[in-house]
Design an enzyme around this catalytic site. Structure first.
Site, short mmCIF file in Angstrom:
data_model
loop_
_atom_site.label_atom_id
_atom_site.label_comp_id
_atom_site.label_asym_id
_atom_site.label_seq_id
_atom_site.Cartn_x
_atom_site.Cartn_y
_atom_site.Cartn_z
N CYS A 1 3.84 -8.49 -0.86
CA CYS A 1 3.09 -7.65 0.08
C CYS A 1 2.66 -6.36 -0.60
O CYS A 1 3.49 -5.45 -0.81
CB CYS A 1 3.95 -7.34 1.31
SG CYS A 1 3.14 -6.26 2.51
N CYS B 1 2.99 -3.25 1.56
CA CYS B 1 4.37 -2.80 1.72
C CYS B 1 4.89 -2.08 0.47
O CYS B 1 5.53 -1.04 0.56
CB CYS B 1 5.29 -3.99 2.00
SG CYS B 1 4.78 -5.05 3.37
N ASP B 2 4.63 -2.66 -0.69
CA ASP B 2 5.29 -2.22 -1.92
C ASP B 2 4.37 -1.56 -2.94
O ASP B 2 4.84 -1.13 -4.00
CB ASP B 2 5.98 -3.42 -2.58
CG ASP B 2 7.01 -4.07 -1.67
OD1 ASP B 2 7.56 -3.35 -0.81
OD2 ASP B 2 7.25 -5.28 -1.80
#
Length: 315
Positions: free
Chosen positions: A135, A138-139
């Site tokens: 992701c 997300c990261d």
């Protein structure tokens, strides 16, 4: 002793499931959450979440999952560590078989999530969250100013590459074909963003140093087998996801990828059954959108239960 009939049974204790449980319990509904492992679902495997509101310094995925469970339990929701074996979702009473015994409920919230397709490389599971990610939204911030590799050629892969290009010093996009599956206009956008596309290549090995830290990705030409090492700090897999709904997929209207068809109401094709988070059809799959789904599901679950009560009174 008669079996307890719950108003709401939530299958899955991720962010969508925990939020649904919180809202259901606060509405005075008898609520149970069935979770196989621990609260948080896939979120619990993420070392640091930096895009969830209210945590300016970020928060560990496992910690956030525990906090979500505690909030739902404080409101009165019951959590069971149980594996769902089967589910019969039609009719006014839904029946769920678990390894801890049967559960009956008037409504069911499906919050079982989806699993990213792995690259299938040695050491991948060990490096998940430590150099290997699924992701970019997300990261991605973890790799600001660094070099990353995205594997895939569809809309998600291209979107991830473009997102990372805004943060990273260098981004590679590895695709097994000689043309992207994403619309052609994206190729121009990738070029303008400075993303280097590695055509006709497949991931062959994750590279690591003597300490076990990820140092890059070895790719192999799909035609010749010749290999090339892409030195990088992070590898992002964007080759699709698999919805975790095999136990009840044949009971629901699902799209071609297997996701439960449910719009922003989270209502599925079965009355009294709601799909939240990654298991349903949606454009964005993030922790914050899963929690929004959980709140919406209970709003419409209350409407459904009220209608059921009115129909029973009329009979």
């Amino acid at each position: 002793m008669a079996e307890k009939l719950y108003d709401v049974a939530v299958l899955g204790g991720g962010p969508g499931g925990c939020t649904a449980a919180l809202y259901a319990a606060r509405a005075g509904l008898r609520t149970v959450v069935l979770e196989q492992l621990s609260a948080g679902g896939q979120m619990a495997d993420t070392p640091l979440i930096e895009n969830y509101p209210g945590f300016p310094e970020g928060v560990g995925g496992f910690e956030l999952g525990q906090l979500m469970q505690q909030g739902a339990e404080r409101a009165g929701a019951e959590f069971r560590l149980s594996q769902v074996l089967s589910a019969s979702l039609a009719g006014p009473v839904k029946r769920i078989e678990t390894d801890g015994g049967p559960v009956s409920a008037r409504c069911v919230v499906l919050a079982t999530g989806a699993t990213p397709r792995p690259l299938g490389l040695d050491g991948e599971a060990e490096l998940r969250g430590r150099g290997v990610s699924y992701c970019a939204a997300c990261d991605g911030m973890l790799y600001r100013g660094k070099t990353t590799v995205v594997v895939g050629g569809g809309n998600t892969a291209v979107g991830d590459a473009l997102h990372l290009a805004k943060l990273c010093a260098k981004v590679y996009l590895v695709h097994r074909r000689d043309a992207l599956r994403a619309p052609a206009v994206y190729q121009k956008a990738l070029a303008e963003a400075g993303v280097e596309i590695v055509w006709n290549a497949r991931p062959a090995a994750l590279l690591r140093d003597e300490t076990g830290k990820l140092t890059g990705l070895r790719v192999a030409d799909v035609h010749t087998g010749a290999t090339r090492d892409l030195l990088a700090d992070g590898v992002f897999a964007a080759i699709g996801r698999l919805p975790d709904n095999a136990l009840f997929r044949d009971q629901l209207d699902c799209d071609e990828a297997g996701y439960a068809r449910a719009d922003e109401t989270t209502c599925t094709s079965l009355p009294g059954v709601f799909a939240v988070g990654d298991v349903r059809t949606k454009a964005v799959r993030q922790v914050v959108t899963a929690t929004a789904d959980g709140a919406a599901a209970i709003h419409f679950a209350q409407e459904y239960l009220a209608r059921q009560g009115s129909e029973a009174d009329e009979q």
